[in-house]
Write a protein that holds these residues in place. Sequence first.
Motif, short mmCIF file in Angstrom:
data_model
loop_
_atom_site.label_atom_id
_atom_site.label_comp_id
_atom_site.label_asym_id
_atom_site.label_seq_id
_atom_site.Cartn_x
_atom_site.Cartn_y
_atom_site.Cartn_z
N THR A 208 -44.23 42.74 19.50
CA THR A 208 -42.97 42.85 18.77
C THR A 208 -42.70 44.31 18.46
N GLY A 209 -41.44 44.66 18.27
CA GLY A 209 -41.13 46.06 17.99
C GLY A 209 -39.77 46.26 17.36
N TYR B 130 -43.97 49.65 18.30
CA TYR B 130 -44.25 48.26 18.68
C TYR B 130 -45.73 47.96 18.44
N VAL C 138 -45.01 45.06 12.06
CA VAL C 138 -44.62 46.42 12.41
C VAL C 138 -44.21 47.20 11.18
N ILE D 54 -42.89 53.92 20.86
CA ILE D 54 -42.24 53.12 21.90
C ILE D 54 -42.50 53.67 23.30
N LEU E 78 -45.17 52.11 25.50
CA LEU E 78 -44.93 50.83 26.16
C LEU E 78 -44.71 51.02 27.65
N GLU F 178 -34.34 45.00 17.18
CA GLU F 178 -35.62 44.33 17.01
C GLU F 178 -35.85 43.46 18.24
N THR G 128 -38.88 40.99 20.65
CA THR G 128 -40.19 40.33 20.77
C THR G 128 -40.49 40.12 22.25
#
Length: 925
Positions: free
Chosen positions: A267-268, A286, A295, A305, A308, A337, A339
């Motif tokens: 999630t982020g 995230y 978070v 981020i 990622l 937001e 997921t």
Amino acid sequence: MAKKRTPKYVYFFGGKRAEGKADMKALLGGKGANLAEMVNIGLPVPAGFTITTEVCTYYYQHNHSYPKELKKQVLDALKKIEKEMAAQFGNPQNPLLVSVRSGARASMPGMMDTILNLGLNDSTVQGLISKTKNPRFAYDSYRRFVAMYGDVVLGLKPKDKHDHDPFEVILDRKKQQAGVTKDTELNADHLKELVSEYKAEIKRITGHDFPEDPMEQLWGAIGAVFGSWMNERAIVYRKLNNIPESWGTAVNVQSMVFGNMGDDSGTGVAFTRDPATGENVFYGEYLFNAQGEDVVAGIRTPLPIKDLQKDNPQVYKQLVKIRSILEKHYKEMMDIEFTIQQGKLWMLQCRVGKRTGFAAIKMAVDMVKEKLISKEEALLRIEPNQLNQLLRPIFDLNQKRSAIENGRLLAKGLNAGPGAASGKIAFSAQDAEEMASKGEKVILVRIETSPEDIKGMNAAEGILTARGGMTSHAALVARQMGKVCVAGCGALNIDYKNGLMKVEGKDVTIKEGDYISIDGTTGEVILGQLETKPSEVIQVLITKELKPEDSEIFQTYNSLMKWADQYKTLGVRTNADQPDQAANAIAFGAEGIGLCRTEHMFFGGDRILHVREMILSESEEERKNALDKLLPYQRADFEGIFEVMAGKPVTIRTLDPPLHEFLPHEEHEIQQVAEELNMPIDKIKEKIESLKEFNPMLGFRGCRLGISYPEITQMQARAIFEAAANVAQKGIKVKPEIMIPLVGHVNELKLQEKIVRKVAEEVFNEKGIKIPYLLGTMIELPRAAVTADEIATVAEFFSFGTNDLTQTVFGLSRDDAGKFLPKYVEREILPKDPFESLDTTGVGKLVELGTKLGRQTRENLKVGICGEHGGDPDSIDFCHKVGMNYVSCSPFRVPIARLAAARAALVNGSPKTKKSSKKVTKKKK
């Protein structure tokens, strides 16, 4: 007879269709409207529905009950989610779980409540295990839901920071028993035990079992979210951000997707640009194997981020594409937001991102250059007061945070003059001046300031007062000088006699010469020294330490100001009494001086002695002798200002304050004056006593002084015209405008006009030169406003002095109103402090009437405003609407006024903006 339409309270979104869209924020709230919009533009959004803000209004108007149509509409929408997500709410074999979140039309991050994983019970958790083949994930989701539901719906949330969260206590104990330190190290059995222990704790505290029925859970959560609209933090946030209580919140029920299903899930939270700097980079954080609150809760340290891209290149590429889609669609920096559930990306929210003032300006200017938005949209997007962050000195944030964490925060007052200042305490203006002359940085600390403190205020880096409001003398002069100021800091106990200060509730004594630091942007007072530096804009425009081409910040600021000047129709002048203040204002783009207060010129050097000699004189001849000594000083002051202004108009107000303000009040000061003027002490005391007034604001001041002592007006007029002639003979253009204060009747103005015109002719004959000038008045009394047509037979211009006009219309003193006005605003008796933002429905009606009546008599009457409201964006908007020619404000607010004037023209229309304003208005609707 037409069938009555059933009110629609629930709007579905999911798959490839949504019943709502982005422009329905008033009904669906920001979150619901944007979820619908993301579905409409093809982004992957878990299906759900939004219960409208109208239901929230109904809920509070009908004793926490719902419209009768709501239950069926919720059930119908729930069936649509089940079909879209191929799962069933409450089904033991294939359970659909949902989140229940708030969503007001204005973003209120973290202020209201959220429940995740709703729909779990002892049966559905088995279905989740069977479906995912992951018992640990299922019980982790279940224990999170029970704790969240217990906190939010059942009221087990700690009341304050000193209370322990009962679920956190149980969790810590479980980790200790298991010999682990992180939640993620607990296995499925541990988590299953936690569910039972959480439920037992709920039964112990509430006396009731945890609800197993998913529908009961759902309605409990919906009620809790509506209830959170009126929780304390939401109420405080609304007041701070001017969000009306009447708006209410929507409730969003959305199918759950899970970031805690293992290492391929996460999630982020991210921003499409950096919200602190405005830089065009993807910015966010995230966590893998986590749910949303992990978070932001600080339980685990999230990753930047950009990492990622390495951890999951496919999802990162998809996120970057969505970032681009959202920015192009919304033409804004968005806060998102997301997921990741077993490698699949889902978007849970998007909204216009919160940002610093500097970031807001940089983003808007950059987006114009990127052809994403127009100049008009950029100007409308930036709140004028955000410019403060580009102009004020600042503290090093890490140093300030460290000081506060170490207990050095002394108190908080009113953030009356934005910026940061650090220096040694001086408890008197004289001490401040002496300390500054030795090269020391000084903070002038006073119970309250007076005009006699002007030199000390000028010498100080910043000003701190125990009394006074946002329009107190300290605040007004500080803003004009560009000084940092914290006013009305009532926790301070200042002892002038012993040269020390104590703080209520703190065991600390601060002495003269000790260092303190004040943050005029936040109102914080911090013990000790913190380093400050001027903004780059100041370094370019004022101190010349930087070249324009060497500062990207200045170039951004300059682009914005050029655009503002293209669209504004209202002139922007400054309130300035000295050449250096005038020069600063011109650097900031001022088009003239709208208020030059001559009384501030009376305090420098030997002038105050001559002023006192004039006041203490017993005959006209003695007064004239004293005034003759003041004439060269006044003339030189005006020459300096006229030279700096170089043909720009300069509005000079003749002497306004009551005479007692210039006399000494302390015994040693009276003794000193007696010696200097060779006068008996008793005689001076007798004069001081005779000048005392019960209400000086409505007493012997303004034009009343000039009528009683015409020689004062004669001296000031001569100083103005001689200075104008001298400067004009150097080849420099001059535009003097003489303003007579506190006129309530046209006959008062006629008497003063006669003196001014006579002196003007005398000087022009003596100098052999004729200089065009205007003679006008301040409209600061209600009678002046309602008889403005008569006053305009004499006055060639009006300048509304809205500080005093507000006092006389409301019948209150701005120096005393701090005792009760905050409560008026808090209880919504008044929408805002009328001394900070013009009361347009009361005081404003007199301003509008005075302008209209004046122009009925004199069609080309020039009209401006010179009260502190001249730098307030909302007041500037009003001034534009009533057709004023200009506003006048302190030098450091000139850029703010320029931007506010441009926005007023764009929103309300003007010859320059007629086409663009229609276009912008249409888009905004």
